[in-house]
Every structure is written in C-alpha cells, then in structure tokens.
Scaffold this motif. Structure first.
Motif, PDB file in Angstrom:
ATOM      1  N   ILE A  78      -5.848  -4.912  -3.974  1.00  0.00           N
ATOM      2  CA  ILE A  78      -5.874  -3.241  -2.730  1.00  0.00           C
ATOM      3  C   ILE A  78      -5.541  -2.124  -4.030  1.00  0.00           C
ATOM      4  O   ILE A  78      -5.198  -2.321  -4.411  1.00  0.00           O
ATOM      5  N   VAL A 125      -6.864   1.637  -4.450  1.00  0.00           N
ATOM      6  CA  VAL A 125      -7.128   3.356  -3.743  1.00  0.00           C
ATOM      7  C   VAL A 125      -7.772   4.060  -5.085  1.00  0.00           C
ATOM      8  O   VAL A 125      -7.744   3.945  -6.303  1.00  0.00           O
ATOM      9  N   CYS A 171     -11.222   2.960   4.811  1.00  0.00           N
ATOM     10  CA  CYS A 171     -10.697   1.188   4.296  1.00  0.00           C
ATOM     11  C   CYS A 171     -12.304   0.602   4.291  1.00  0.00           C
ATOM     12  O   CYS A 171     -13.399   0.691   4.767  1.00  0.00           O
ATOM     13  N   ILE A 179      -9.938   3.250   0.154  1.00  0.00           N
ATOM     14  CA  ILE A 179      -8.774   2.772  -0.189  1.00  0.00           C
ATOM     15  C   ILE A 179     -10.112   0.819   0.254  1.00  0.00           C
ATOM     16  O   ILE A 179     -10.520   0.883   1.194  1.00  0.00           O
ATOM     17  N   THR A 180     -10.194   0.259  -0.188  1.00  0.00           N
ATOM     18  CA  THR A 180     -10.757  -1.285  -0.506  1.00  0.00           C
ATOM     19  C   THR A 180      -9.454  -2.406  -0.907  1.00  0.00           C
ATOM     20  O   THR A 180      -8.028  -2.479  -1.337  1.00  0.00           O
ATOM     21  N   VAL A 181     -10.542  -3.498  -0.359  1.00  0.00           N
ATOM     22  CA  VAL A 181      -9.887  -4.825  -0.072  1.00  0.00           C
ATOM     23  C   VAL A 181     -10.211  -5.156  -0.552  1.00  0.00           C
ATOM     24  O   VAL A 181     -11.220  -5.749  -0.275  1.00  0.00           O
ATOM     25  N   GLN A 205     -14.437  -3.718   2.237  1.00  0.00           N
ATOM     26  CA  GLN A 205     -14.091  -4.388   1.727  1.00  0.00           C
ATOM     27  C   GLN A 205     -14.538  -4.674   0.072  1.00  0.00           C
ATOM     28  O   GLN A 205     -15.914  -3.810  -0.137  1.00  0.00           O
ATOM     29  N   GLU A 206     -13.824  -5.115  -0.523  1.00  0.00           N
ATOM     30  CA  GLU A 206     -14.164  -4.353  -2.608  1.00  0.00           C
ATOM     31  C   GLU A 206     -15.505  -5.798  -2.278  1.00  0.00           C
ATOM     32  O   GLU A 206     -15.835  -7.219  -1.330  1.00  0.00           O
ATOM     33  N   THR A 254       0.748  -0.779   0.178  1.00  0.00           N
ATOM     34  CA  THR A 254       0.091  -0.031  -0.132  1.00  0.00           C
ATOM     35  C   THR A 254       0.644   1.116   0.188  1.00  0.00           C
ATOM     36  O   THR A 254       0.393   2.142  -0.481  1.00  0.00           O
ATOM     37  N   PHE A 256      -5.452  -2.866   8.261  1.00  0.00           N
ATOM     38  CA  PHE A 256      -6.450  -1.782   7.686  1.00  0.00           C
ATOM     39  C   PHE A 256      -4.483  -1.152   7.031  1.00  0.00           C
ATOM     40  O   PHE A 256      -3.880  -0.112   7.897  1.00  0.00           O
ATOM     41  N   PRO A 257      -4.825  -1.517   5.534  1.00  0.00           N
ATOM     42  CA  PRO A 257      -3.627  -0.689   4.861  1.00  0.00           C
ATOM     43  C   PRO A 257      -3.569   1.135   5.229  1.00  0.00           C
ATOM     44  O   PRO A 257      -2.733   1.449   4.698  1.00  0.00           O
ATOM     45  N   ALA A 258      -5.194   1.344   5.617  1.00  0.00           N
ATOM     46  CA  ALA A 258      -4.679   3.266   5.588  1.00  0.00           C
ATOM     47  C   ALA A 258      -4.270   2.535   6.765  1.00  0.00           C
ATOM     48  O   ALA A 258      -3.516   4.449   6.892  1.00  0.00           O
TER      49      ALA A 258
END
Length: 123
Positions: free
Chosen positions: A88, A90, A74, A46-48, A76-77, A23, A56-58
């Motif tokens: 991931i 953005v 953040c 940001i989605t995962v 979920q996709e 990320t 959390f990628p944030a």
C-alpha cells in the motif's frame, strides 16, 4: 509551498481488516512525523498492488477524526514484474513550510526496502 509526502507499508494477507489497520497506521505516522493538519492537505492518493482487492484503503483515512473533507483516491499500482507484493503506497500533497529535505517519508513493514534513503527509519 506544496510538498509531496510519501509513505508505504505492506500486509501479509488480502483482507479488509489487515489493509485498513496497516493503512491507518501508515497515515497516522505520516501525519505525526510531519505535523500535518487536514486543512493543509490538497489530496491523498493511495495505490495498492494488484494482489490487494478486498477493500478501499481510503476507508482508513475517513475514520481519522477531522479528515472527512480531504479528497482521497485509490488506484492500482503498475504490476511490474518482480516488484514488492501486498504493498500500500500513499502520496499526500500538503501545503507546508517544511523544507523538501526535511520532509519525513514513512516506510513501514516490508516497504522499508522501497526507499531506505528517504525513510524515517534511516534518518
């Protein structure tokens, strides 16, 4: 003008270190390729994919100097059958004078298959 700047990357394992590293690399490349300053950014989403649950990628954005006050969220996709795994994504909403067709979207690692027509690597 407000523009959306897209980016995506993949990891090979669901672990905090790998997610944050990937990320960080993605965000820094998006920032560099589009000459973005934190004050220009309205928000970062940001989605995962559902297979990434370790962190959390944030957190990666929070570690970039000067980005403390940029709102980030953040999510979920949608788990669409057959979609790219360990991904991931953005979406950065930015106030910029860059023309829409001049925005540099960044796709790294396995995510280059998502939008090769918009990816920096194809321009």
């Amino acid at each position: 003008m407000i523009r959306g700047i897209r980016g995506a990357t993949t990891v090979t394992q669901d672990n905090e270190q790998q997610i944050l590293k990937a990320t960080d690399e993605l965000l820094k490349e998006m920032i560099k390729k589009n000459s973005i300053q934190p004050e220009q950014v309205a928000q970062v989403i940001i989605t995962v994919t559902e297979d990434l649950i370790s962190t959390f990628p944030a957190k990666a954005l929070r570690n970039i100097e000067g980005w403390t006050y940029v709102p980030v969220m953040c999510m979920q996709e949608i788990p669409v059958k057959g979609s790219l795994k360990m991904c991931i994504r953005v979406m950065m909403t930015v106030n910029t004078d860059i023309e829409q067709d001049k925005v540099n979207h960044v796709y790294l690692e396995g995510a280059t298959v998502l939008r090769p027509d918009l990816s920096v690597s194809s321009q």
